[in-house]
Write an enzyme that holds these catalytic residues in place. Structure first.
Site, PDB file in Angstrom:
ATOM      1  CB  CYS A 131      10.822  -0.543 -13.520  1.00 44.47           C
ATOM      2  SG  CYS A 131       9.098  -0.965 -13.845  1.00 44.47           S
ATOM      3  CB  CYS A 137       7.497   3.237 -13.483  1.00 48.99           C
ATOM      4  SG  CYS A 137       8.601   2.585 -12.191  1.00 48.99           S
ATOM      5  CB  CYS A 197       9.378  -1.994 -10.247  1.00 50.03           C
ATOM      6  SG  CYS A 197       9.527  -0.192 -10.142  1.00 50.03           S
ATOM      7  CB  CYS A 228       5.395   1.133 -10.807  1.00 51.09           C
ATOM      8  SG  CYS A 228       6.100  -0.209 -11.792  1.00 51.09           S
ATOM      9  CG  ASP A 277      28.484  -0.038 -32.084  1.00 50.78           C
ATOM     10  OD1 ASP A 277      29.537  -0.374 -31.502  1.00 50.78           O
ATOM     11  OD2 ASP A 277      27.704   0.823 -31.647  1.00 50.78           O
TER      12      ASP A 277
END
Length: 412
Positions: free
Chosen positions: A201, A204, A217, A220, A338
Site C-alpha cells: 500500500c 501505509c 489495503c 488502512c 542499469d
C-alpha cells in the site's frame, strides 16, 4: 486562458527567436530535431518563458511510465475537433523540449504536453493546466529515477490542491494515491497488466489485496475508487453508461486503454466521446512506433518497450509463433545505464518464437534469455538478424536508443 492575447515581452520574443535559430542550426548539422537545445537556450534567456507561452493556452499534461507519447498524440488528435493544437509530438518531454514545442504554436488554442514523470510537478506549476492525465507508474531507468513510491509522493505533493481536472487510472494504486490529493479527479478504469510495483500500500505500506480487478489495503482501508469512465473490451463506457466503439489503427489492449483515458480528457474540453474516438482512428504510428517497414525483403514491425511493464504489454500484441522476434537493448544515458530490469521481464512469453538478440547490451539480454530457457542467437547487428529470418513478418522490439538506431538503419 485561451483567447487572452497578451503579446510576449520583448525578452520572451528574443528568447523564442534565439531558440528557433539554435534548433535550426542543430538540425542543419544533422544532430536531431534541435528542440531540446533550442529550448535550453530560450529558457536561459527568459527563465519564465514556459509560463509565458502557456498563458494563452488551455493546457493538458500527460504523464506516466508507459504510453504517454501515444496518449499525448491521441488527445491532440481528439482536441483538434475543438480548435488548433500545439503538442510536443516527438516526445521531448522535459522543460526545454516542452518550451520549444510551445514556441512553435502561436496560433494554437490547446497545448497537449507529454511530461517526464520527474518534471510533472514543476511543469504543472509553470503551465497552469486545465487537465492532467496520469496513466501509470512503474519501475523505469533504475539508475536515475527514484523508486516508484517516491515518484508517486512527488506527484501527490506537487498536485495537492491543483485546480486542474485530474484524469487518473483507477486500476493503478500508485496513481490513485498520487491523484487523491487533488480536489477534482475523474477516475478511468484503464486496467493494469503489470502489478509488481503495487503489492504494498503506498499509503501505509500494508499488503495490497487484489481480488479480481479490485484492490484494497487490508490495513488502512485505502482502496480502488469507483471509476466514471471504463475500458470494456473494444468500447469506452462514459459516465452516462453509454458504450462507444474504439476503432484504432494502433495495436493492443494498452492502446485501447490510452484511448479510454484520452476520451475522458477530451470530454473535459467538451469534445464528445464519439467525435474524440473517431478522430483517434487517424493515428497510424507514433514517432515510428508500430510502423511496418520493408527492409531486406522482410516486413519489420517496429515496437518500442523501455521497461518491464512496456515489454509485458508488447509481448501481448506480437504475432503468434513461429513469427521471428528481434530484441535490441542499449543502456545509454537516455535508456538508463542499469540493465537489471531485464530480470523483471517474463521472457517465457516468447517461447516458440525464433529470437535474435542485438544492441549494445545484447550479452546482458542473452544471459537473461538463457535462464528463461529460450532459444535465441546473438547477432552483430540488425542486418545479420534479419538475414537469419525467413521472408515475411518480423517483430522488432527495442528500448529507447536502440529504437532510434533501428529507425535510422531502416530509413524510418
Amino acid at each position: 486562458m485561451a483567447g487572452n492575447s497578451d503579446p510576449l515581452s520583448p525578452r520572451a520574443k528574443l528568447a523564442v527567436t534565439a531558440g528557433k535559430a539554435v534548433a535550426a542550426a542543430s538540425r542543419a548539422a544533422g544532430r536531431g530535431s534541435g528542440s531540446v537545445i533550442g529550448g535550453r537556450v530560450a529558457l536561459k534567456l527568459d527563465p519564465d518563458l514556459l509560463a509565458r507561452l502557456a498563458q494563452n493556452l488551455d493546457v493538458v499534461l500527460v504523464s506516466a511510465t508507459n504510453g504517454k507519447t501515444t496518449t499525448t498524440r491521441l488527445i491532440a488528435e481528439a482536441l483538434g475537433a475543438a480548435g488548433p493544437v500545439v503538442s510536443n509530438a516527438l516526445g521531448a518531454n522535459m522543460p526545454a523540449g516542452i518550451t520549444s514545442a510551445l514556441a512553435g504554436g502561436s496560433e494554437a488554442r490547446y497545448g497537449v504536453i507529454e511530461v517526464d514523470e520527474k518534471y510533472l510537478a514543476g511543469v504543472a506549476r509553470d503551465t497552469d493546466p486545465k487537465c492532467i492525465a496520469l496513466l501509470n507508474l512503474s519501475r523505469d531507468q533504475l539508475d536515475r529515477a527514484a523508486e516508484t513510491r517516491m515518484l508517486a509522493e512527488n506527484w501527490r505533493e506537487g498536485l495537492a490542491g491543483s485546480k486542474a481536472v485530474i484524469v487518473a487510472n483507477a486500476d493503478d494504486p500508485l496513481v490513485v494515491w498520487a491523484a487523491s490529493s487533488s480536489p477534482n479527479v475523474v477516475w478511468v478504469a484503464a486496467g493494469q497488466m503489470w502489478k509488481d510495483d503495487a503489492w504494498s500500500c503506498p499509503s501505509c505500506g500494508g499488503v495490497m489485496q487484489r481480488p479480481g480487478e479490485d484492490w484494497f489495503c487490508g490495513e488502512c482501508g485505502f482502496r480502488r475508487p469507483t471509476p466514471s469512465w471504463a475500458l470494456s473490451g473494444d468500447h469506452v463506457l462514459d459516465p452516462h453508461g453509454s458504450a462507444w466503439p474504439i476503432h484504432l489503427q494502433l495495436p493492443g489492449r494498452a492502446n485501447k486503454a490510452n484511448a479510454a483515458s484520452s476520451a475522458a480528457v477530451a470530454a473535459v474540453f467538451g469534445v464528445p466521446p464519439q467525435v474524440a474516438l473517431e478522430r483517434m482512428y487517424q493515428v497510424q504510428a507514433v514517432a515510428g512506433r508500430y510502423d511496418v517497414v520493408q527492409f531486406m525483403q522482410r516486413d519489420l514491425r517496429l515496437l518500442l518497450a523501455k521497461n518491464p511493464a512496456g515489454w509485458l504489454e508488447t509481448f501481448s500484441l506480437i504475432d503468434p509463433p513461429p513469427t521471428p522476434v528481434i530484441l535490441s537493448v542499449n543502456a545509454r544515458g537516455a535508456d538508463g545505464t542499469d540493465t537489471s530490469w531485464l530480470w523483471d521481464v517474463d521472457y517465457t512469453r516468447l517461447t516458440g518464437h525464433p529470437i535474435c538478440v542485438i544492441g549494445d547490451r545484447k550479452l546482458d539480454l542473452a544471459v537473461r534469455l538463457e535462464v528463461a530457457n529460450q532459444h535465441f542467437q546473438v547477432c552483430a547487428d540488425l542486418d545479420e538478424a534479419v538475414r537469419a529470418a525467413p521472408p515475411g513478418r518480423i517483430e522488432v522490439i527495442a528500448n529507447y536508443t536502440a529504437f532510434q538506431d533501428l529507425r535510422r538503419r531502416v530509413g524510418n
